[in-house]
Design a protein around this motif. Sequence first.
Motif, short mmCIF file in Angstrom:
data_model
loop_
_atom_site.label_atom_id
_atom_site.label_comp_id
_atom_site.label_asym_id
_atom_site.label_seq_id
_atom_site.Cartn_x
_atom_site.Cartn_y
_atom_site.Cartn_z
N UNK A 26 0.84 -1.19 0.00
CA UNK A 26 0.00 0.00 0.00
C UNK A 26 0.88 1.24 0.00
N UNK A 27 0.54 2.19 -0.84
CA UNK A 27 1.38 3.39 -0.93
C UNK A 27 1.36 4.19 0.36
N UNK A 28 0.28 4.15 1.13
CA UNK A 28 0.24 4.89 2.39
C UNK A 28 1.18 4.31 3.44
N UNK B 282 -8.80 10.87 5.19
CA UNK B 282 -8.63 11.52 6.50
C UNK B 282 -9.96 11.60 7.24
N UNK B 283 -11.03 11.87 6.53
CA UNK B 283 -12.34 11.93 7.16
C UNK B 283 -12.76 10.58 7.72
N UNK B 284 -12.59 9.53 6.94
CA UNK B 284 -12.90 8.18 7.41
C UNK B 284 -12.08 7.83 8.64
N UNK B 285 -10.78 8.11 8.58
CA UNK B 285 -9.88 7.80 9.68
C UNK B 285 -10.25 8.63 10.93
N UNK B 286 -10.50 9.90 10.72
CA UNK B 286 -10.85 10.78 11.84
C UNK B 286 -12.15 10.36 12.52
N UNK B 287 -13.15 10.01 11.73
CA UNK B 287 -14.43 9.57 12.31
C UNK B 287 -14.27 8.23 13.03
N UNK B 288 -13.47 7.35 12.46
CA UNK B 288 -13.21 6.07 13.11
C UNK B 288 -12.49 6.29 14.43
N UNK C 141 -12.43 -3.23 8.16
CA UNK C 141 -12.94 -2.89 6.82
C UNK C 141 -12.66 -1.43 6.47
N UNK C 142 -12.92 -0.54 7.43
CA UNK C 142 -12.69 0.88 7.17
C UNK C 142 -11.21 1.16 6.96
N UNK C 143 -10.36 0.56 7.79
CA UNK C 143 -8.91 0.76 7.63
C UNK C 143 -8.42 0.21 6.29
N UNK C 144 -8.95 -0.95 5.89
CA UNK C 144 -8.58 -1.52 4.59
C UNK C 144 -9.04 -0.60 3.46
N UNK D 263 -12.66 -1.68 -6.61
CA UNK D 263 -13.53 -2.80 -6.23
C UNK D 263 -13.52 -3.02 -4.71
N UNK D 264 -12.32 -3.04 -4.12
CA UNK D 264 -12.23 -3.25 -2.67
C UNK D 264 -12.92 -2.13 -1.91
N UNK D 265 -12.60 -0.88 -2.26
CA UNK D 265 -13.18 0.26 -1.53
C UNK D 265 -14.70 0.26 -1.65
#
Length: 170
Positions: free
Chosen positions: A1-3, A125-131, A43-46, A78-80
């Motif tokens: 993963x590039x991140x 960032x929004x997904x990560x922040x909310x999680x 799932x969200x992290x993936x 597809x994954x996302x």
Amino acid sequence: FSLLNKSKCYEAENIDDKKCFEITCNAMKIVGISDYQLSCIWDILAAILHLGDITFEVIEESEYARIVDNEINNNSLNYVSKLLGVSISSLKCALCEQTLVMKKESTIKALTVPQAIDTRDGLSKSLYGRLFNWIVDVINKTIQNDSQTNSIIGTLDIFGFECFEQNSFE
């Protein structure tokens, strides 16, 4: 993963990733996160990791962006889409277009490559922040329910140890 490969460090000596993962899962269960919720966290992290692999290019004879049509991007899309429960077409639109709503009318504006990259990164960032905020809320509720103890959450970072009145994501 590039991140995950920005530092070019792929393995840390004397670190057992499997054991650390098990410890993390157990810690989350201790603070009241169910197996289903834990699965949703992964799932969200993936989804965030796969979002980071999506790349853009300029559409010929324009200045606007589209997602590069290659195997990595197609797999990531597809994954996302599956992990977040959205259609691939909706995801592509969300990453490459902006919808402007004025009164009762909406206009769709195509994004440039830098704007699409910012949109992708902003979604991550929004997904990560909310999680993160959700996990902190679960922990805070667990601590508040245990009136027998005087518990706090502190963080240790490169600037030292800090305790916060209210836990939040920076």
